[in-house]
Design a protein around this motif. Structure first.
Motif, PDB file in Angstrom:
ATOM      1  N   GLY A  77     -47.847 -14.737  -9.773  1.00  0.00           N
ATOM      2  CA  GLY A  77     -49.443 -14.408  -9.422  1.00  0.00           C
ATOM      3  C   GLY A  77     -49.199 -14.628  -7.698  1.00  0.00           C
ATOM      4  N   HIS A  78     -50.520 -14.688  -7.287  1.00  0.00           N
ATOM      5  CA  HIS A  78     -50.511 -14.719  -5.654  1.00  0.00           C
ATOM      6  C   HIS A  78     -50.951 -16.014  -5.271  1.00  0.00           C
ATOM      7  N   ALA A  79     -50.167 -16.432  -4.199  1.00  0.00           N
ATOM      8  CA  ALA A  79     -50.852 -17.661  -3.587  1.00  0.00           C
ATOM      9  C   ALA A  79     -50.404 -18.914  -4.392  1.00  0.00           C
ATOM     10  N   PHE A  80     -49.055 -18.573  -5.157  1.00  0.00           N
ATOM     11  CA  PHE A  80     -48.650 -19.743  -5.996  1.00  0.00           C
ATOM     12  C   PHE A  80     -48.466 -21.139  -5.204  1.00  0.00           C
ATOM     13  N   ALA A  81     -48.950 -22.156  -5.601  1.00  0.00           N
ATOM     14  CA  ALA A  81     -49.293 -23.338  -4.888  1.00  0.00           C
ATOM     15  C   ALA A  81     -47.776 -23.871  -4.338  1.00  0.00           C
ATOM     16  N   PRO A  82     -47.005 -24.214  -5.570  1.00  0.00           N
ATOM     17  CA  PRO A  82     -45.687 -24.754  -5.013  1.00  0.00           C
ATOM     18  C   PRO A  82     -44.750 -23.798  -4.085  1.00  0.00           C
ATOM     19  N   VAL A  83     -44.697 -22.435  -4.212  1.00  0.00           N
ATOM     20  CA  VAL A  83     -44.374 -21.727  -2.953  1.00  0.00           C
ATOM     21  C   VAL A  83     -44.934 -21.717  -1.365  1.00  0.00           C
ATOM     22  N   VAL A  84     -46.371 -21.871  -1.677  1.00  0.00           N
ATOM     23  CA  VAL A  84     -47.233 -22.035  -0.424  1.00  0.00           C
ATOM     24  C   VAL A  84     -46.697 -23.245   0.564  1.00  0.00           C
ATOM     25  N   GLY A 286     -37.173 -14.368  -5.278  1.00  0.00           N
ATOM     26  CA  GLY A 286     -37.530 -14.716  -3.892  1.00  0.00           C
ATOM     27  C   GLY A 286     -39.104 -15.323  -3.752  1.00  0.00           C
ATOM     28  N   GLY A 287     -39.532 -15.531  -4.897  1.00  0.00           N
ATOM     29  CA  GLY A 287     -40.945 -16.278  -4.775  1.00  0.00           C
ATOM     30  C   GLY A 287     -41.919 -15.445  -4.039  1.00  0.00           C
ATOM     31  N   GLY A 288     -41.713 -14.233  -3.959  1.00  0.00           N
ATOM     32  CA  GLY A 288     -42.700 -13.517  -3.083  1.00  0.00           C
ATOM     33  C   GLY A 288     -42.186 -12.805  -1.800  1.00  0.00           C
ATOM     34  N   LEU A 289     -41.114 -13.309  -1.316  1.00  0.00           N
ATOM     35  CA  LEU A 289     -40.589 -13.091  -0.218  1.00  0.00           C
ATOM     36  C   LEU A 289     -39.128 -12.126  -0.402  1.00  0.00           C
ATOM     37  N   PRO A 290     -39.016 -11.323   0.943  1.00  0.00           N
ATOM     38  CA  PRO A 290     -37.903 -10.460   0.662  1.00  0.00           C
ATOM     39  C   PRO A 290     -36.381 -11.026   0.222  1.00  0.00           C
ATOM     40  N   ILE A 291     -35.952 -10.334  -0.791  1.00  0.00           N
ATOM     41  CA  ILE A 291     -34.629 -11.056  -1.385  1.00  0.00           C
ATOM     42  C   ILE A 291     -33.930 -10.062  -2.197  1.00  0.00           C
ATOM     43  N   GLY A 292     -32.374 -10.298  -2.240  1.00  0.00           N
ATOM     44  CA  GLY A 292     -31.768  -9.591  -3.227  1.00  0.00           C
ATOM     45  C   GLY A 292     -30.600 -10.563  -3.377  1.00  0.00           C
ATOM     46  N   ALA A 293     -29.571 -10.238  -4.522  1.00  0.00           N
ATOM     47  CA  ALA A 293     -28.553 -11.022  -4.621  1.00  0.00           C
ATOM     48  C   ALA A 293     -27.581 -10.387  -5.511  1.00  0.00           C
ATOM     49  N   ILE A 294     -26.291 -10.463  -5.284  1.00  0.00           N
ATOM     50  CA  ILE A 294     -25.199  -9.952  -6.014  1.00  0.00           C
ATOM     51  C   ILE A 294     -24.674 -11.303  -6.581  1.00  0.00           C
ATOM     52  N   GLY A 295     -24.314 -11.207  -8.080  1.00  0.00           N
ATOM     53  CA  GLY A 295     -23.633 -12.247  -8.543  1.00  0.00           C
ATOM     54  C   GLY A 295     -22.529 -11.604  -9.540  1.00  0.00           C
ATOM     55  N   GLY A 296     -21.659 -12.499 -10.099  1.00  0.00           N
ATOM     56  CA  GLY A 296     -20.791 -12.022 -10.874  1.00  0.00           C
ATOM     57  C   GLY A 296     -19.322 -12.909 -10.965  1.00  0.00           C
ATOM     58  N   ARG A 297     -18.304 -12.316 -11.742  1.00  0.00           N
ATOM     59  CA  ARG A 297     -17.085 -13.066 -11.972  1.00  0.00           C
ATOM     60  C   ARG A 297     -16.648 -13.443 -10.832  1.00  0.00           C
ATOM     61  N   GLU A 298     -16.014 -14.676 -10.719  1.00  0.00           N
ATOM     62  CA  GLU A 298     -15.380 -15.215  -9.581  1.00  0.00           C
ATOM     63  C   GLU A 298     -14.303 -14.209  -9.022  1.00  0.00           C
ATOM     64  N   ASP A 299     -13.515 -13.606 -10.066  1.00  0.00           N
ATOM     65  CA  ASP A 299     -12.483 -13.134  -9.424  1.00  0.00           C
ATOM     66  C   ASP A 299     -12.901 -11.476  -8.622  1.00  0.00           C
ATOM     67  N   VAL A 300     -13.974 -11.088  -9.228  1.00  0.00           N
ATOM     68  CA  VAL A 300     -14.630  -9.759  -8.525  1.00  0.00           C
ATOM     69  C   VAL A 300     -15.395 -10.043  -7.326  1.00  0.00           C
ATOM     70  N   MET A 301     -16.075 -11.080  -7.329  1.00  0.00           N
ATOM     71  CA  MET A 301     -16.784 -11.622  -6.124  1.00  0.00           C
ATOM     72  C   MET A 301     -15.778 -11.940  -5.050  1.00  0.00           C
ATOM     73  N   LYS A 302     -14.743 -12.339  -5.283  1.00  0.00           N
ATOM     74  CA  LYS A 302     -13.566 -12.446  -4.401  1.00  0.00           C
ATOM     75  C   LYS A 302     -13.564 -11.462  -3.378  1.00  0.00           C
ATOM     76  N   VAL A 303     -13.950 -10.093  -3.485  1.00  0.00           N
ATOM     77  CA  VAL A 303     -13.736  -9.314  -2.509  1.00  0.00           C
ATOM     78  C   VAL A 303     -14.609  -9.424  -1.434  1.00  0.00           C
TER      79      VAL A 303
END
Length: 456
Positions: A77-84, A286-303
């Motif tokens: 929801g909005h203004a979640f106390a731990p994030v604030v 991202g807890g309400g802030l801009p974010i993105g992430a790429i995750g995956g296999r170690e060998d693929v992420m090696k690129v």
């Protein structure tokens, strides 16, 4: 219409005068009066002053139960106390640096420890960027150029991901070989040539098309439950078909969980038995802030590895892994434990079951799809199996606009043509309110419901 619904009409009208005035000013500075195409407006958008918990308050002082949650982002929801609290602490120490911070390590450790097949992570700023770099990573790893994706599935504002995003009966082509359609005027034909379009839950079709194009396919991009594609559950056979055919042909599987990571403690792929090579994440991490992430296999992420010089795939970004998004995301994710997900599942089931009962009791030609904390209502009696089946007829589209309007008039923000989402501050009373308003819509719009063609 029961007494609970009758007492709940808090908004009365869709849009107040201050929203109308603000929209008039906005027309002077934005091309169509808005800053993004995703802003919903019933002639005039609702302008928000603040959000607290599961509720929004507009500039005219009216309260709305928020089922949009900034497109499913705000799981707390909005203004979640731990994030604030976390953000306040970080802002006093700086908002962004060229150097790394320990906060990015902590959030990456959480994701790697929780999400299956995520051995390594790279942070970006949006879900669009996450999918963009996942596709580029698959190309860099395999040396191939084409991708396969689902018809009608949204993967952000990236040319290849937008192919057949808005296909219609006029242009989507043969059901056994969907046509690659342009999303915007001027989309290069070369982009269309590089994308193989698949139908969701089409077991035979996915095996045939992936095998046919295997030598040029770097990856198949799969949202386990595409929101824009209907928020429809995948069949076990479909997941197996994608998985086996991709593995047998050296095609990487990219699970786009930017939206659907919220389906469980370990995400949506684990829920449906998908074992991807790469996972794209965003929204809730991202807890309400801009974010993105790429995750995956170690060998693929090696690129992405630049430790020995120029990497196979260079990825940067001025605000990637900024400490505000990292600390907000960490605070939000730490408060998403197994108990919290169980609570969201219970509320989601209550809402979906309540909507289904209201439909059944009235014999209305509607249905509801979704899972966990997500749901979507469809103007058709039978639950659709893919994007084509979920595509509404004109009278159905008109009905859904009226449904969204009715919800707004009665104090609820219900997304149009997208997933509605439950958040942790919502209560059983909020869930009952949703069901009551929906039942009230059915009771007051019988003539429109009678105009819906019952699909068999």
């Amino acid at each position: 219409m029961n007494q609970g619904f009758a007492a709940s009409n808090r908004a009365g009208t869709r849009v107040g005068q201050r929203s109308k005035d603000s929209f008039g000013r906005a027309w002077l500075v934005f091309p169509d009066g808005t800053s993004r195409v995703t802003i919903e407006r019933d002639s005039v958008p609702l302008y928000i002053e603040r959000g607290t918990g599961s509720y929004l308050f507009d500039v005219d002082g009216r309260r709305f139960l928020d089922l949009n949650g900034n497109f499913t982002t705000l799981i707390h929801g909005h203004a979640f106390a731990p994030v604030v609290e976390a953000l306040t602490h970080q802002l006093q120490r700086g908002s962004c640096f060229a150097n790394p911070t320990e906060s990015e390590i902590k959030l990456a450790e959480l994701l790697c420890g929780r999400i299956p097949r995520v051995d390594r992570v790279r942070f970006v700023n949006t879900g669009t960027e996450a999918v963009l770099f996942a596709i580029k990573a698959a190309r860099a790893f395999t040396g191939r150029t084409k991708i396969a994706k689902l018809e009608g599935a949204y993967h952000g504002a990236y040319d290849w991901g937008e192919v057949s995003l808005a296909a219609t009966p006029d242009n989507w082509g043969d059901p056994t070989a969907p046509r690659s359609t342009a999303f915007y005027r001027g989309m290069p034909a070369s982009v269309l040539d590089e994308v193989v379009v698949l139908r969701f839950n089409d077991v035979e079709g996915v095996r045939r098309l992936l095998s046919l194009h295997a030598q040029k396919l770097a990856a198949v991009v799969l949202d386990p439950m595409p929101s824009r594609g209907g928020l429809i559950a995948p069949t076990p056979d479909f997941i197996v078909a994608v998985q086996e055919t991709a593995r047998n042909n050296g095609i990487l599987v990219i699970a786009d969980e930017v939206l659907n990571l919220r389906q469980g403690f370990r995400g949506a792929s684990a829920r449906y038995g998908l074992v991807p090579d790469l996972v794209t994440m965003g929204k809730i991490i991202g807890g309400g802030l801009p974010i993105g992430a790429i995750g995956g296999r170690e060998d693929v992420m090696k690129v992405f590895d630049a430790s020995a010089g120029r990497p196979l795939l260079s990825q940067g970004g001025t605000f990637s892994a900024n400490p505000l998004s990292m600390t907000a995301g960490l605070a939000a994710m730490r408060h998403l434990d197994h108990t919290t997900f169980e609570y969201l599942e219970i509320l989601g089931n209550f809402v979906r079951d309540g909507i289904s009962r209201a439909i059944s009791n009235r014999g209305a030609p509607l249905c509801v799809t979704g899972a966990a904390s997500l749901f979507r209502i469809h103007p058709m009696a039978r639950v659709p199996n893919d994007y084509r089946e979920a595509h509404p007829a004109p009278e159905g589209a008109t009905l859904m606009k009226q449904l969204t309007r009715f919800f707004a008039e009665n104090g609820i923000i219900l997304p149009l043509g997208a997933a509605a989402s439950i958040s942790t501050p919502m209560t059983r009373a909020d869930a009952e309110f949703i069901v009551d308003v929906f039942a009230g819509f059915l009771d007051t719009h019988q003539e429109m419901l009678d105009a819906i063609e019952v699909r068999t």
